[in-house]
Design a protein around this motif. Structure first.
Motif, short mmCIF file in Angstrom:
data_model
loop_
_atom_site.label_atom_id
_atom_site.label_comp_id
_atom_site.label_asym_id
_atom_site.label_seq_id
_atom_site.Cartn_x
_atom_site.Cartn_y
_atom_site.Cartn_z
N ASN A 1 -2.33 -4.82 0.54
CA ASN A 1 -2.59 -3.77 1.52
C ASN A 1 -2.66 -4.38 2.91
O ASN A 1 -3.70 -4.90 3.32
N ASN A 2 -1.53 -4.31 3.62
CA ASN A 2 -1.48 -4.91 4.97
C ASN A 2 -1.74 -3.88 6.07
O ASN A 2 -1.46 -4.13 7.23
N GLY A 3 -2.27 -2.73 5.68
CA GLY A 3 -2.72 -1.75 6.67
C GLY A 3 -1.65 -0.82 7.21
O GLY A 3 -1.96 0.14 7.91
N ASN B 1 6.58 -7.90 13.00
CA ASN B 1 6.91 -6.47 12.93
C ASN B 1 7.21 -6.08 11.49
O ASN B 1 7.43 -6.95 10.64
N HIS B 2 7.28 -4.76 11.23
CA HIS B 2 7.62 -4.32 9.87
C HIS B 2 8.88 -5.05 9.41
O HIS B 2 8.91 -5.65 8.34
N SER B 3 9.93 -4.97 10.21
CA SER B 3 11.07 -5.85 9.99
C SER B 3 11.43 -6.40 11.36
O SER B 3 11.05 -5.83 12.39
N ASP C 1 0.84 -1.20 0.00
CA ASP C 1 0.00 0.00 0.00
C ASP C 1 0.88 1.26 0.00
O ASP C 1 0.55 2.25 -0.66
N GLY C 2 2.02 1.20 0.69
CA GLY C 2 2.93 2.35 0.70
C GLY C 2 3.44 2.65 -0.70
O GLY C 2 3.49 3.81 -1.12
N ALA C 3 3.77 1.60 -1.44
CA ALA C 3 4.30 1.78 -2.81
C ALA C 3 3.26 2.39 -3.74
O ALA C 3 3.63 3.00 -4.76
N PHE D 1 -2.89 -8.52 6.30
CA PHE D 1 -2.23 -8.03 7.51
C PHE D 1 -0.94 -8.79 7.70
O PHE D 1 -0.90 -9.99 7.42
N ARG D 2 0.11 -8.09 8.15
CA ARG D 2 1.33 -8.86 8.44
C ARG D 2 1.38 -9.19 9.92
O ARG D 2 1.03 -8.36 10.75
N PHE D 3 1.81 -10.42 10.20
CA PHE D 3 1.76 -10.92 11.58
C PHE D 3 3.02 -10.61 12.37
O PHE D 3 3.04 -10.77 13.58
C1 TPP Z 1 11.95 4.55 -2.12
C2 TPP Z 1 11.97 4.08 -0.67
N1 TPP Z 1 11.46 4.88 0.29
C3 TPP Z 1 11.46 4.48 1.57
C4 TPP Z 1 11.98 3.26 1.92
C5 TPP Z 1 11.95 2.78 3.37
N2 TPP Z 1 10.89 1.76 3.51
C6 TPP Z 1 11.19 0.45 3.51
S1 TPP Z 1 9.82 -0.50 3.63
C7 TPP Z 1 8.81 0.83 3.69
C8 TPP Z 1 7.32 0.69 3.82
C9 TPP Z 1 6.71 0.17 2.59
O1 TPP Z 1 5.35 -0.03 2.82
P1 TPP Z 1 4.47 -0.89 1.85
O2 TPP Z 1 4.77 -0.54 0.43
O3 TPP Z 1 3.07 -0.76 2.29
O4 TPP Z 1 5.00 -2.39 2.07
P2 TPP Z 1 4.96 -3.29 3.39
O5 TPP Z 1 6.28 -3.02 4.10
O6 TPP Z 1 3.79 -2.89 4.19
O7 TPP Z 1 4.90 -4.68 2.89
C10 TPP Z 1 9.54 2.02 3.61
C11 TPP Z 1 8.96 3.37 3.63
C12 TPP Z 1 12.53 2.46 0.89
N3 TPP Z 1 13.05 1.25 1.15
N4 TPP Z 1 12.48 2.87 -0.40
#
Ligand code: TPP
Length: 329
Positions: free
Chosen positions: A175-177, A244-246, A147-149, A240-242
Motif C-alpha cells: 500500500n503505497n498510498g 512518479n506513478h510511471s 492497494d489499487g489491485a 510509499f513510492r519515491f
Molecule cells: C485492469 C487494469 N485497470 C487499470 C489499469 C491502469 N493502471 C495501471 S497501474 C494502475 C494503478 C494501480 O495501483 P496499485 O494497484 O495501487 O499499484 P501501484 O501502481 O500503486 O504500485 C492503474 C489503474 C491497468 N493496467 N489494468
C-alpha cells in the motif's frame, strides 16, 4: 523482534535493497536519455517491503509481481545484467527481450513474472499455490499487488478460493498510498486493506513497509503457516513510492509534494536500515563497500545490455505458441 536474523542475512538484505534502488535510478536515467523506451514504473521507496518479503522465501518458492516489478525479481535474488538487457529489448535479456519492463520473469529464482493488468497476478499466484498443493511439495507462493489491485474482483475471488482450499500462499499488498494519481483513501473503502482478510477467514496483518526487519518477521510467520499447511495470510505493507506513478507521469494531487519530502527525508527504507545496522554494530566501511560493489555491478549490467545483440528478426515468430498437442480421436 521475536526472530533472530544473522548478520550475513542482514547485510544481504541491505545489498538487495541498495541494488534495487541503484537499478531503478539507473533505468530512470537511461529512459530519460532515450536509451530505454516504454512505460516504466519504478519501485524506489518500496525496497524494504520487497526485500523483507522475498528474503523470507526459499529460492525455489514462487513469487508473482505487479506492473511495478523491476525490484521484485531483484529482491528474490535475480541477477541484474539479464534484467537490464531485457529492459533494453536485447537477445540476452532474461526473457529474450520480449518481456520488457512490465513482463519480467526469472524462473531460475522462482519469479513467475509480472503483468501490466492490475490485479491479474493474484489468480496466477493462487493457481501456483494450488499446483504445489496438488503436487504434494512444500513450496509456497508469495503474491505482491498494490492497494489499487485490492479492489479488483480477482483479489476477492483469489482470497476466497485460497482460504477455502487452504492454499500455501501469502498475499502481500504494497500500500503505497496511491493508485496512479488517486489517493488510496479515495478508492478503498477501509483504512487498512489487511482488514479485508476477515471476510475470507484468514489472518490480516499490517506492517511498517519501510522497516525491512519488521516485514521479514511478519512474512516469515506467514510463510511458516503456509508451509505447515495452515493456509493463506494477507499482509499489508504501508509504504510509499519515491518516483512518479510511471516515469514522465507526475502526481499533481494536492499534498503529494509535501508527502514525498517527508517520506524521502524521514522514511527512506535504506536510510532507516543503514542506521539500524550501525546500531547493531555494523561498521560504516562495510556498508559503503556494499554501495560501491553494487554500483560496479549496475555499471557492468548497463555495459552488458549495451553490448548485447538485438534479437534477430526471425525471433519475432518464436515463443508465440506452444507446440500443439495432437489429440487423436
Ligand atoms: C485492469 C487494469 N485497470 C487499470 C489499469 C491502469 N493502471 C495501471 S497501474 C494502475 C494503478 C494501480 O495501483 P496499485 O494497484 O495501487 O499499484 P501501484 O501502481 O500503486 O504500485 C492503474 C489503474 C491497468 N493496467 N489494468
Amino acid at each position: 523482534m521475536a526472530i533472530t536474523v544473522s548478520e550475513t542475512d542482514m547485510l544481504e538484505m541491505y545489498r538487495r535493497m541498495t541494488r534495487i534502488r541503484q537499478f531503478e535510478e539507473t533505468t530512470q536515467a537511461l529512459l530519460l536519455k532515450g536509451e530505454l523506451y516504454g512505460s516504466f514504473h519504478t519501485s524506489s521507496g518500496q525496497e524494504a517491503s520487497i526485500v523483507g518479503s522475498c528474503m523470507a522465501l526459499r529460492t525455489d518458492d514462487y513469487m508473482v509481481g505487479t506492473h511495478r516489478s523491476h525490484g521484485h525479481p531483484i529482491g528474490k535474488g535475480a541477477k541484474i545484467d539479464r534484467l537490464l538487457a531485457e529492459l533494453m529489448g536485447k537477445e540476452t535479456g532474461i526473457n529474450q527481450g520480449k518481456g520488457g519492463s512490465m513482463h519480467l520473469s526469472d524462473f531460475g529464482v522462482g519469479s513467475l513474472g509480472e503483468t501490466s493488468i492490475v490485479g491479474s497476478g493474484l489468480p496466477v499466484a493462487t493457481g501456483a499455490a494450488l499446483g504445489s498443493k496438488m503436487q504434494g511439495n512444500d513450496r509456497v507462493t508469495l503474491c505482491f499487488f498494490g492497494d489499487g489491485a485490492s479492489s479488483q474482483g480477482t483479489f476477492h475471488e483469489s482470497l476466497n478460493m485460497a482460504s477455502l482450499w487452504n492454499l500455501p500462499v501469502i498475499y502481500v499488498c504494497e500500500n503505497n498510498g496511491f493508485g496512479e494519481l488517486t489517493p488510496t483513501h479515495e478508492a478503498v473503502s477501509v483504512p487498512d486493506i489487511a482488514s479485508r482478510a476477515a471476510g475470507y477467514g484468514m489472518p490480516g496483518i499490517v506492517v511498517d513497509g519501510q522497516d525491512v526487519l519488521a516485514v521479514y518477521e511478519v512474512v516469515s510467520e506467514a510463510v511458516r503457516r503456509a508451509r505447515a499447511g495452515e493456509g493463506p495470510t494477507l499482509v499489508e505493507t504501508k509504504t510509499f513510492r519515491f518516483d512518479n506513478h510511471s516515469i514522465g507521469m507526475p502526481v499533481e494531487t494536492p499534498g503529494h509534494a509535501e508527502m514525498l519530502v517527508h517520506w524521502r527525508g524521514n522514511r527512506c527504507p535504506i536510510d532507516l536500515f543503514d542506521r539500524a545496522l550501525k546500531e547493531f554494530g555494523c561498521d560504516e566501511v562495510t556498508l559503503r563497500e556494499i554501495d560501491a560493489q553494487v554500483a560496479d555491478e549496475v555499471s557492468a549490467a548497463v555495459e552488458f545490455g549495451r553490448t548485447s545483440p538485438e534479437p534477430p528478426p526471425e525471433a519475432a515468430f518464436t515463443h508465440l505458441y506452444t507446440n500443439p498437442i495432437r489429440i487423436d480421436s
